[in-house]
Write an enzyme that holds these catalytic residues in place. Structure first.
Site, PDB file in Angstrom:
ATOM      1  N   GLU A  73       1.769 -13.703 -13.586  1.00  0.00           N
ATOM      2  CA  GLU A  73       2.869 -13.880 -12.638  1.00  0.00           C
ATOM      3  C   GLU A  73       3.661 -15.144 -12.880  1.00  0.00           C
ATOM      4  O   GLU A  73       3.121 -16.128 -13.357  1.00  0.00           O
ATOM      5  CB  GLU A  73       2.290 -14.076 -11.240  1.00  0.00           C
ATOM      6  CG  GLU A  73       1.872 -12.845 -10.557  1.00  0.00           C
ATOM      7  CD  GLU A  73       1.289 -13.220  -9.209  1.00  0.00           C
ATOM      8  OE1 GLU A  73       0.144 -12.837  -8.983  1.00  0.00           O
ATOM      9  OE2 GLU A  73       1.971 -13.889  -8.416  1.00  0.00           O
ATOM     10  N   CYS A 125       0.609 -17.876  -6.636  1.00  0.00           N
ATOM     11  CA  CYS A 125       0.486 -17.187  -7.914  1.00  0.00           C
ATOM     12  C   CYS A 125      -0.902 -16.585  -8.011  1.00  0.00           C
ATOM     13  O   CYS A 125      -1.873 -17.165  -7.574  1.00  0.00           O
ATOM     14  CB  CYS A 125       0.692 -18.156  -9.062  1.00  0.00           C
ATOM     15  SG  CYS A 125       2.346 -18.081  -9.700  1.00  0.00           S
TER      16      CYS A 125
END
Ligand code: SAH
Ligand code: SF4
Length: 400
Positions: free
Chosen positions: A96, A377
């Protein structure tokens, strides 16, 4: 294919390396600059686009290097808000990046552009109790081009409309083209969108030290990403020997320490790394860094209800901050599905902040409401992988 079995990607090469190679190939050095211009200014996505390089040279490059960017799997959020990007790498692994619009409260300086939070590993081996990134263990280090590729790919995709991606797209690599409704921005010379980087995505950056530093040198270089070193913040859970190593680097990156506990008892409970490098060792590595760099560092302190939010922590935290001339970033915890932790009430957070300010420490408290994004994240990947594992036919059009 493992990361090491794949030919290197051209974006993992420094200018020096390319100059040496081109000289072996009897190519003049200015050809390297033409290539770099294609890679980092025009942001070309195929060798064919590089029309001022001869066909034989392009063929040679194509036989030696890959030229790939991470592939967009999902995008959450809209053009002018925080956006999360889920990428698939060449071996199917998911990572990500999070794009955060300009905000004076963030790391670095006030800016009219954006901050990107990038990942450095697939998963994480450090197993902090509260963190989504470590929940499914560690898979592998990212290569330099996979770190750099997040910046380039976000700049390519950020203005595309957010569209759901079907589960088939997630599981079938042959279906991962670029559907017309999800067009990336075309490869042309554009001003940089991203001028601040925070290395706070999935993974422990200093555990992937060499790849990270190669990527950051390229992202910083005037022939590469052109992002100022002072606009790049590396966050670590506290790998003391690597903090010392970083202190020797000529580039002036900013450093943030994920502290989250100001005494060994509290910190060891939530961060296993503290048993290896307890606070005395971590603090002395940080002192060394401050002495070598003369730069202010940041202590990150997530506030987790009933775990580290007691006012008992504020005295030791203030002493540490004073000793390191550090500022303190207080961040209310983002809940992670499947973990029992929660954020304290606003009142508790404000009281904690006030105690730090009373100690005359430069401290800030992140107050945005409803955000699950700043340090989150790892969560989109986790959710996506779980959705696929538990219900392979599930539709992924509801944003997680
Ligand atoms: N491994 C590095 C960088 C990645 S984590 C490190 O630990 O510093 C980036 C930051 O997000 C760290 O400060 C981490 O502690 C924090 N973080 C992780 N999970 C979080 C959560 N659920 N809520 C708020 N912050 C979180
Ligand atoms: Fe890894 Fe950082 Fe998460 Fe700890 S907080 S598990 S070091 S990513």
């Amino acid at each position: 294919m493992t990361a090491s079995a794949r030919p290197p990607d051209v974006r993992s090469q420094t200018r020096e390396q390319l100059v040496a190679l081109f000289s072996e190939w009897q190519q003049p050095a200015y050809r390297v600059d033409q290539l770099l211009h294609w890679l980092y200014t025009t942001r070309a996505t195929s060798w064919e686009q590089m029309t001022n390089l001869s066909r034989p040279l392009r063929e040679k490059l194509a036989a030696t290097f890959t030229l790939a960017l991470p592939e967009l799997v999902r995008k959450q959020g809209s053009h002018d808000t925080t956006q999360k990007f889920l990428w698939r790498l060449f071996d199917g692994q998911l990572i990500e990046s999070v794009l955060i619009p300009a905000s004076p409260a963030l790391y670095g300086e006030v800016s009219d552009r954006h901050t990107l939070c990038v990942s450095t590993q697939v998963g994480c081996a450090y197993g902090c109790q509260f963190c989504a990134s470590g929940l499914e263990g560690y898979k592998r280090n990212l290569t330099p081009d996979e770190i750099i590729g997040q910046v380039l790919a976000v700049e390519r995709w950020h203005s595309a409309p957010s569209a759901p991606v079907s589960p088939a797209t997630l599981s079938d690599p042959s279906l991962t083209g670029t559907p017309s409704h999800r067009k990336p921005t075309a490869a042309t010379s554009r001003p940089r969108l991203i001028n601040n980087l925070v290395i706070m995505g999935m993974g422990e950056p200093l555990a992937n030290y060499d790849h990270l530093l190669t990527a950051l040198r390229i992202l910083n270089a005037s022939w590469g990403g052109g992002i100022g070193a002072r606009k790049i913040t590396i966050s670590t859970s506290g790998l003391a020997p690597k903090i010392r190593q970083l202190a020797e680097e000529p580039l002036q990156f900013r450093l943030a320490i994920s502290l989250h506990g100001a005494t060994d008892i509290v910190r060891s409970k939530i961060m296993p790394i503290n048993r290896k490098y307890p606070l005395t060792e971590l603090t002395s590595a940080c002192e060394y860094h401050v002495a070598r760099k003369g730069k202010m560092m940041t202590l990150e302190y997530i506030l987790i209800a009933g775990i580290n939010d007691s006012l008992d922590q504020t005295g030791p935290l203030a002493r540490l901050a004073r000793r390191l001339h550090a500022k303190v970033n207080l961040i209310p915890y983002n809940t992670v599905e499947g973990l029992p932790w929660s954020r304290p009430t606003e009142e508790v957070c404000e009281r904690f902040l006030q105690a730090m300010l009373n100690e005359e420490i430069g401290a800030t408290l992140r107050r945005e409401k409803g955000h699950d994004i700043d340090a989150a994240c790892g969560q989109l990947r986790l959710k996506t992988e779980r959705q696929l594992a538990h219900a392979p036919g599930v539709r992924l059009d509801t944003p997680p």
